[in-house]
Design an enzyme around this catalytic site. Structure first.
Site, PDB file in Angstrom:
ATOM      1  N   ARG A 133       4.530 -13.021  -4.332  1.00  0.00           N
ATOM      2  CA  ARG A 133       4.614 -11.999  -5.390  1.00  0.00           C
ATOM      3  C   ARG A 133       4.641 -10.589  -4.793  1.00  0.00           C
ATOM      4  O   ARG A 133       5.317  -9.695  -5.300  1.00  0.00           O
ATOM      5  CB  ARG A 133       3.436 -12.125  -6.347  1.00  0.00           C
ATOM      6  N   ASP A 180      -3.208   1.631  -2.249  1.00  0.00           N
ATOM      7  CA  ASP A 180      -4.096   2.369  -3.152  1.00  0.00           C
ATOM      8  C   ASP A 180      -5.382   1.586  -3.360  1.00  0.00           C
ATOM      9  O   ASP A 180      -5.383   0.520  -3.969  1.00  0.00           O
ATOM     10  CB  ASP A 180      -3.408   2.576  -4.507  1.00  0.00           C
ATOM     11  N   ASN A 188       7.593  -8.091  -5.640  1.00  0.00           N
ATOM     12  CA  ASN A 188       7.370  -6.817  -6.328  1.00  0.00           C
ATOM     13  C   ASN A 188       7.986  -5.622  -5.607  1.00  0.00           C
ATOM     14  O   ASN A 188       8.209  -4.575  -6.230  1.00  0.00           O
ATOM     15  CB  ASN A 188       5.862  -6.586  -6.530  1.00  0.00           C
ATOM     16  N   LYS A 204      -0.479  -4.808  -8.226  1.00  0.00           N
ATOM     17  CA  LYS A 204      -1.468  -5.561  -7.446  1.00  0.00           C
ATOM     18  C   LYS A 204      -1.048  -7.019  -7.376  1.00  0.00           C
ATOM     19  O   LYS A 204      -0.640  -7.613  -8.373  1.00  0.00           O
ATOM     20  CB  LYS A 204      -2.832  -5.447  -8.132  1.00  0.00           C
ATOM     21  N   SER A 205      -1.147  -7.618  -6.214  1.00  0.00           N
ATOM     22  CA  SER A 205      -1.102  -9.074  -6.104  1.00  0.00           C
ATOM     23  C   SER A 205      -1.805  -9.475  -4.814  1.00  0.00           C
ATOM     24  O   SER A 205      -1.848  -8.709  -3.859  1.00  0.00           O
ATOM     25  CB  SER A 205       0.334  -9.605  -6.082  1.00  0.00           C
ATOM     26  N   TYR A 240     -13.904  -0.156  -5.584  1.00  0.00           N
ATOM     27  CA  TYR A 240     -13.353  -1.519  -5.476  1.00  0.00           C
ATOM     28  C   TYR A 240     -14.102  -2.367  -4.444  1.00  0.00           C
ATOM     29  O   TYR A 240     -13.968  -3.586  -4.435  1.00  0.00           O
ATOM     30  CB  TYR A 240     -11.874  -1.519  -5.053  1.00  0.00           C
ATOM     31  N   LYS A 278     -10.262   6.631  -3.977  1.00  0.00           N
ATOM     32  CA  LYS A 278     -10.789   7.364  -5.133  1.00  0.00           C
ATOM     33  C   LYS A 278     -12.302   7.521  -5.019  1.00  0.00           C
ATOM     34  O   LYS A 278     -12.995   6.611  -4.555  1.00  0.00           O
ATOM     35  CB  LYS A 278     -10.487   6.600  -6.434  1.00  0.00           C
ATOM     36  N   HIS A 323     -11.755   9.223  -9.596  1.00  0.00           N
ATOM     37  CA  HIS A 323     -11.414   7.939 -10.225  1.00  0.00           C
ATOM     38  C   HIS A 323     -11.364   8.048 -11.750  1.00  0.00           C
ATOM     39  O   HIS A 323     -10.587   7.351 -12.408  1.00  0.00           O
ATOM     40  CB  HIS A 323     -12.448   6.889  -9.793  1.00  0.00           C
ATOM     41  N   ILE A 340       2.162   0.943  -8.574  1.00  0.00           N
ATOM     42  CA  ILE A 340       1.291   0.301  -7.586  1.00  0.00           C
ATOM     43  C   ILE A 340       0.854  -1.080  -8.076  1.00  0.00           C
ATOM     44  O   ILE A 340      -0.321  -1.287  -8.423  1.00  0.00           O
ATOM     45  CB  ILE A 340       0.075   1.197  -7.252  1.00  0.00           C
TER      46      ILE A 340
HETATM   47  P1  A2P Z   1      -2.071 -12.254  -8.445  1.00  0.00           P
HETATM   48  O1  A2P Z   1      -2.897 -11.279  -7.669  1.00  0.00           O
HETATM   49  O2  A2P Z   1      -2.705 -13.605  -8.558  1.00  0.00           O
HETATM   50  O3  A2P Z   1      -0.631 -12.305  -7.991  1.00  0.00           O
HETATM   51  P2  A2P Z   1      -1.036  -5.158 -12.440  1.00  0.00           P
HETATM   52  O4  A2P Z   1      -0.778  -4.584 -11.094  1.00  0.00           O
HETATM   53  O5  A2P Z   1      -0.071  -4.720 -13.492  1.00  0.00           O
HETATM   54  O6  A2P Z   1      -2.468  -4.981 -12.894  1.00  0.00           O
HETATM   55  O7  A2P Z   1      -0.798  -6.737 -12.339  1.00  0.00           O
HETATM   56  C1  A2P Z   1      -1.586  -7.531 -11.497  1.00  0.00           C
HETATM   57  C2  A2P Z   1      -1.700  -8.904 -12.082  1.00  0.00           C
HETATM   58  O8  A2P Z   1      -0.411  -9.518 -12.164  1.00  0.00           O
HETATM   59  C3  A2P Z   1      -2.546  -9.814 -11.240  1.00  0.00           C
HETATM   60  O9  A2P Z   1      -3.176 -10.726 -12.118  1.00  0.00           O
HETATM   61  C4  A2P Z   1      -1.528 -10.510 -10.344  1.00  0.00           C
HETATM   62  O10 A2P Z   1      -2.036 -11.764  -9.991  1.00  0.00           O
HETATM   63  C5  A2P Z   1      -0.335 -10.633 -11.270  1.00  0.00           C
HETATM   64  N1  A2P Z   1       0.966 -10.497 -10.587  1.00  0.00           N
HETATM   65  C6  A2P Z   1       1.295  -9.619  -9.619  1.00  0.00           C
HETATM   66  N2  A2P Z   1       2.591  -9.707  -9.308  1.00  0.00           N
HETATM   67  C7  A2P Z   1       3.115 -10.679 -10.087  1.00  0.00           C
HETATM   68  C8  A2P Z   1       4.407 -11.236 -10.232  1.00  0.00           C
HETATM   69  N3  A2P Z   1       5.424 -10.804  -9.513  1.00  0.00           N
HETATM   70  N4  A2P Z   1       4.561 -12.224 -11.154  1.00  0.00           N
HETATM   71  C9  A2P Z   1       3.523 -12.667 -11.897  1.00  0.00           C
HETATM   72  N5  A2P Z   1       2.285 -12.158 -11.821  1.00  0.00           N
HETATM   73  C10 A2P Z   1       2.077 -11.181 -10.928  1.00  0.00           C
END
Ligand code: A2P
Length: 308
Positions: free
Chosen positions: A260, A59, A264, A254-255, A64, A89, A122, A252
């Site tokens: 991670r 996504d 996820n 984000k990491s 972005y 979007k 969006h 969805i």
């Molecule tokens: P990073 O990209 O450094 O992993 P959301 O999708 O709810 O907005 O969350 C994204 C945020 O959570 C980002 O700051 C991401 O940082 C962090 N994040 C993503 N997966 C994990 C995880 N499994 N544990 C801790 N933090 C995570």
């Protein structure tokens, strides 16, 4: 929910993700990778890691600034185009009939695809709703022409959905909104459900609460969520994703970190109890992390979306 290793035509393997069916019969994975706040220079690696882990939905958004890198990672993966569900979007600066048709061309060009799987608005522009409707009617046209497989909206509140449903023909397939344990938007979700609109949860692990560094506690360290995770041998992030999935949302997270990203998607081998789901429901704070949708204007949020 059972899971198994996924075999594909090439070397890419990972977990399988169950699918959800949109209101027009198109299917998509119940969990995808979000790339909001992923810098362009980190996007290719993040998407590559996600595809290797088994993600098949990415996504992104014109706003972005990383559509090109998303497309490059998908093209470089050893996968058929049809195996990856691509969502993007239209930004508010490109709202209006002609502008939105052109915005499709810009996004498809950057993504390097002929057809976009899911194209959504969006945000609503509440003070210029005619422009929002013009943009949505352009999406309807793109759908009829087969240039997109499904259309929808994002950050639409109940009044925006109601006006849209009254004045356009195609019921949106999705409404992508902020949903995490601290901000759940139950009324918007309920109205969506009544009309067969899938809620896609952005910031499903509450990341927006720590991006903003606004003194909010992070959902990732909430004792209730951490405690539930300990009972299942799972992280707080995995518990929140499971909560979203079990309540019927598409999620969805984000990491940019491969470990991670892999963590996820590893959420299909445990189940939260009804009591655990209710304990997470009770964490609602009423505090939105993202911008208030009613206050989105071109003056405040407009920005040029480059041609290439
Ligand atoms: P990073 O990209 O450094 O992993 P959301 O999708 O709810 O907005 O969350 C994204 C945020 O959570 C980002 O700051 C991401 O940082 C962090 N994040 C993503 N997966 C994990 C995880 N499994 N544990 C801790 N933090 C995570």
């Amino acid at each position: 929910m059972p899971w198994q290793r996924l075999a594909t035509r090439g070397t890419v393997v990972g977990m399988t993700v169950p699918t959800l069916t949109l209101n027009n019969g198109v299917t998509l994975p119940a969990l995808g990778l979000g790339v909001f706040q992923t810098p362009p220079q980190e996007t290719r690696d993040a998407v590559t890691a996600a595809l290797a882990a088994g993600y098949r939905h990415i996504d992104t958004a014109a706003a972005y600034g990383n559509e090109r890198e998303v497309g490059e990672a998908i093209a470089a993966a050893d996968l058929d185009r049809a195996e990856v569900f691509v969502e993007t979007k239209i930004w508010i600066s490109d709202f209006g009939h002609e502008e939105t048709l052109h915005s499709f061309d810009k996004s498809a060009g950057k993504l390097g695809v002929d057809q976009i799987d899911l194209l959504i608005l969006h945000q609503a522009l509440p003070s210029e709703f005619e422009k929002t409707l013009g943009a949505y009617r352009a999406l309807e046209e793109l759908l009829a022409d087969g240039k997109v497989r499904a259309i929808g909206v994002s950050n639409f509140m109940v009044e925006h959905l109601t006006q849209l449903l009254d004045r356009t023909d195609v019921v949106p397939a999705v409404n992508q909104i902020e949903v995490h344990p601290f901000f759940q938007q139950r009324e918007v979700q309920d109205v969506g459900r009544e009309h067969g609109i899938l809620t896609q949860a952005w910031s499903p692990i509450g990341g927006i609460t720590h991006y903003r560094d606004s003194g909010h506690a992070s959902a990732l360290t909430d004792p209730t969520i951490v405690g539930i995770g300990e009972a299942h041998g799972k992280s707080a992030a995995q518990v929140m994703l499971r909560w979203g999935l079990q309540q019927g949302r598409q999620v969805i997270p984000k990491s940019t970190k491969p470990e991670r990203i892999a963590q996820n998607i590893d959420v299909f081998d445990f189940e939260l109890t009804a009591d655990e789901l209710a304990a997470i429901d009770a964490l609602e704070t009423g505090q939105r992390g993202g911008p208030a949708p009613e206050q989105v204007t071109l003056e405040a949020f407009g920005r040029d979306i480059p041609e290439a």
